[in-house]
Design a protein around this motif. Structure first.
Motif, PDB file in Angstrom:
ATOM      1  N   LEU A   1      -6.045  -5.039  -2.691  1.00 14.24           N
ATOM      2  CA  LEU A   1      -5.298  -3.823  -3.014  1.00 14.24           C
ATOM      3  C   LEU A   1      -5.384  -3.599  -4.518  1.00 14.24           C
ATOM      4  O   LEU A   1      -5.137  -4.520  -5.302  1.00 14.24           O
TER       5      LEU A   1
ATOM      6  N   ASP B   1       0.855  -1.180   0.000  1.00 12.24           N
ATOM      7  CA  ASP B   1       0.000   0.000   0.000  1.00 12.24           C
ATOM      8  C   ASP B   1       0.888   1.226   0.000  1.00 12.24           C
ATOM      9  O   ASP B   1       1.580   1.513   0.985  1.00 12.24           O
ATOM     10  N   ASP B   2       0.862   1.969  -1.104  1.00 10.68           N
ATOM     11  CA  ASP B   2       1.775   3.097  -1.272  1.00 10.68           C
ATOM     12  C   ASP B   2       1.441   4.248  -0.320  1.00 10.68           C
ATOM     13  O   ASP B   2       2.333   4.960   0.146  1.00 10.68           O
ATOM     14  N   GLY B   3       0.168   4.436   0.007  1.00  3.57           N
ATOM     15  CA  GLY B   3      -0.221   5.546   0.856  1.00  3.57           C
ATOM     16  C   GLY B   3       0.365   5.474   2.254  1.00  3.57           C
ATOM     17  O   GLY B   3       0.798   6.480   2.821  1.00  3.57           O
TER      18      GLY B   3
ATOM     19  N   ASN C   1      -3.974  -1.164  -7.558  1.00  5.48           N
ATOM     20  CA  ASN C   1      -2.941  -0.181  -7.921  1.00  5.48           C
ATOM     21  C   ASN C   1      -2.182   0.316  -6.685  1.00  5.48           C
ATOM     22  O   ASN C   1      -2.045   1.519  -6.444  1.00  5.48           O
ATOM     23  N   ASP C   2      -1.701  -0.655  -5.870  1.00  6.14           N
ATOM     24  CA  ASP C   2      -0.920  -0.359  -4.665  1.00  6.14           C
ATOM     25  C   ASP C   2      -1.670   0.538  -3.688  1.00  6.14           C
ATOM     26  O   ASP C   2      -1.079   1.390  -3.022  1.00  6.14           O
ATOM     27  N   SER C   3      -2.982   0.339  -3.597  1.00  2.00           N
ATOM     28  CA  SER C   3      -3.795   1.078  -2.643  1.00  2.00           C
ATOM     29  C   SER C   3      -4.712   0.100  -1.916  1.00  2.00           C
ATOM     30  O   SER C   3      -5.484  -0.632  -2.559  1.00  2.00           O
ATOM     31  N   TYR C   4      -4.634   0.073  -0.591  1.00  8.97           N
ATOM     32  CA  TYR C   4      -5.459  -0.848   0.185  1.00  8.97           C
ATOM     33  C   TYR C   4      -6.925  -0.477   0.021  1.00  8.97           C
ATOM     34  O   TYR C   4      -7.337   0.657   0.251  1.00  8.97           O
ATOM     35  N   THR C   5      -7.748  -1.454  -0.388  1.00  8.41           N
ATOM     36  CA  THR C   5      -9.145  -1.186  -0.720  1.00  8.41           C
ATOM     37  C   THR C   5     -10.111  -1.807   0.265  1.00  8.41           C
ATOM     38  O   THR C   5     -11.275  -1.432   0.288  1.00  8.41           O
TER      39      THR C   5
ATOM     40  N   ARG D   1     -10.056   2.030   6.654  1.00  6.87           N
ATOM     41  CA  ARG D   1     -10.142   2.406   5.243  1.00  6.87           C
ATOM     42  C   ARG D   1     -11.487   3.037   4.915  1.00  6.87           C
ATOM     43  O   ARG D   1     -11.571   3.948   4.076  1.00  6.87           O
TER      44      ARG D   1
END
Length: 546
Positions: free
Chosen positions: A267, A67-69, A269-273, A502
């Motif tokens: 996840l 997760d990039d954020g 695009n490297d974002s936890y959903t 989230r």
């Protein structure tokens, strides 16, 4: 001078790590740690960056979800086994990875449940960056945009599923398309998705790829259910599992007339959903339906009732109500790739609607010829037991089989989150919890009418099934134990805490008090209703419609 500084920093890093970093091997788990004091020394002599370009953390030979954020990597591990898995945690491209906690000395299950972020440094050359690692007890699904496109112009994602219960061939990879799924749920902040798995051929084109994901089934067609309407996030899976053990295999074909699903974290695009339920659609492949059933006169059909509509024979006769929807009539959609829009395609539903509109004597005589009565009673009993009020007049599949040259239908429940005390409501979740409907019968036609008229001894069959179901699952104690087990799966994995972080407006809750009270009252109501129905039958054996 610049080269000297770079080499000097690298040498310093090597000397410090050689002095203060040790290798921990606990049950095969391998990683490097550094004390906080030594980490500060390293940081003081190097340049800090937000991230290291191209950095990827690996375990057991696989690059981990990221997760990039939050600059967090996720490592799926078994939540049921307290022992640490075997494998080395390292960088994919040779960076030095230094953990600031010797977490292998801690209890793995506690670290998961607490959603604990394990801090570490990743260093290369004269630069470093700070990251964290979280352990999860659930499988993880990732998909990432690519520049590839299908021939139809759909974007293709790189798809990966990381299994939490094994580290042998534990990552499944392929391509997938993705589209939003649902009706009212499309208004949710968190969306459900439909995935079609693909593989690339030698000529550069793409074709479907069947994968057996988490033992659910081997197929290319998958659903990620967002679970957003249900505050507990467990009702859908609870009901799916219950149907699997009661009515799903009550058919002469040995097929699964139901759904299976497993929890995953996603996840994109490297974002936890968030937390999802990985499941599959009801389709011809699963039910074993044939397009023409071996002849040209009675093709088998599959219908999905998506919208509430009363049973009316006229809905399935004459011209289409909407020429732009050749697959739609009377609340039902005809499923399949070859829909012609003809009146003949709706003949099974026309016959059933005519039966339901008929007088009591005609209904009692015909219903067992048009539908499989055992399956009909299964569905009626199931909807009553779970309090499936959103299945009253919709949210059901109907499979029309060719049996000895005549149609016989089978109902299949779906969309089961409005259950066990949850009902439809006019709010942003389209659901709320209440005890007001605890003693109300779910109006599922034609099941309710078959029971009321005791068509083909439906009441005795319902009583017999209920006694069997109580031994399998349907007592208040057994149901609550199942609900608590599912909740432990969500909380013990740390996934529920991450879901709530989230989606802070997503109404997620670990409070099962209303579900618990509804279940207790509903099971008492079921016992009373079945007993009264059977007593009523014995007292009126000579009713004219029997």
């Amino acid at each position: 001078m610049r080269k000297f500084l770079i080499w000097g920093s690298m040498l310093l890093l090597i000397l410090i790590t050689a002095y203060s970093i040790w290798q921990r091997e606990d049950g095969g788990l391998s990683y490097q740690t550094v004390t906080e004091h030594k980490a500060e020394k390293i940081a003081s002599r190097m340049q800090e960056q937000e991230t290291l370009e191209g950095f990827s953390l690996c375990f057991a030979g696989e690059a981990l979800p990221y997760d990039d954020g939050s600059k967090t990597f996720f490592l799926p591990l078994s939540a049921s086994d307290s022992l640490w898995e075997s494998g080395e945690i390292r960088a994919e491209n040779g960076e030095t990875v230094l953990f600031l906690e010797d977490f292998g000395k801690e209890d793995k299950q506690t670290l998961m449940a607490e959603n604990h972020a394990i801090p570490f440094l990743a260093a290369k050359g004269n630069v470093y960056a700070a990251y964290s690692l979280k352990l999860t007890g659930l499988p993880v699904v990732t998909f990432t945009s690519t520049e590839e496109m299908t021939e139809a112009g759909e974007m293709l994602y790189a798809f990966s599923l990381y299994d939490s219960n094994t580290k042998t061939d534990w990552v499944t990879t392929c391509y997938t398309t993705s589209r939003l799924r649902g009706n009212t749920s499309l208004a949710y902040e968190k969306k459900s998705l439909r995935l079609m798995l693909k593989k690339k051929k030698k000529d550069g084109s793409f074709e479907k790829k069947n994968c057996n994901l988490l033992g659910i089934r081997n197929d290319d067609d998958w659903i990620l259910n967002s679970l957003y309407a249900d505050n507990t996030r467990l009702r859908d899976k609870l009901c799916m599992d219950l149907w699997q053990e009661t009515g799903a295999y009550d058919n002469p074909y040995g097929k699964n007339f139901g759904m299976r699903g497993e929890y995953v974290e996603v996840l994109i695009n490297d974002s936890y959903t968030g937390l999802y339920l990985l499941t599959h659609p009801i389709d011809r492949k699963q039910l074993g339906l044939s397009a023409n059933a071996g002849n040209d006169t009675l093709p088998e059909r599959l219908y999905k009732k998506k919208y509430a509509a009363a049973w009316q024979e006229s809905d399935f006769l004459g011209g289409l109500p909407d020429l732009n929807q050749i697959d739609y009539r009377g609340g039902f959609y005809l499923k399949g790739n070859q829909v012609l829009g003809t009146e003949e395609e709706w003949e099974p539903l026309r016959r059933l609607a005519a039966c339901i509109e008929a007088d009591d004597k005609t209904f009692s005589r015909q219903i067992g010829q048009l539908v499989n009565l055992s399956n009909l009673v299964d569905n009626w009993l199931f909807f009553q037991a779970i309090g499936g009020f959103d299945n009253s007049n919709k949210n059901v599949y109907y499979a029309a089989r060719n049996e000895n040259g005549n149609y016989r239908g089978y109902f299949i429940p779906w969309d089961l989150n409005i259950s066990f005390g949850a009902v439809y409501a006019d709010n942003k979740y389209y659901a709320e919890e209440t005890l007001e409907e605890t003693g109300t019968q779910v109006q599922f036609e034609p099941g309710c009418r078959a029971i009321a008229l005791d068509a083909d001894h439906a009441r005795a069959l319902a009583k017999e099934k209920w006694e069997d179901w109580k031994e399998k699952a349907f007592t208040a104690e057994a149901l609550l134990e199942r609900a608590q087990h599912l909740q432990q799966e969500l909380t013990g994995s740390g996934a529920m805490a991450r879901e709530m972080e989230r989606w802070p407006g997503g109404n997620a809750s670990t409070d099962l008090s209303l579900l618990t009270e509804f279940t207790k009252q509903r099971m008492a109501y079921m016992d009373s209703m079945i007993a009264v129905s059977y007593t009523h039958l014995r007292a009126h054996e000579t009713d004219s419609y029997l």
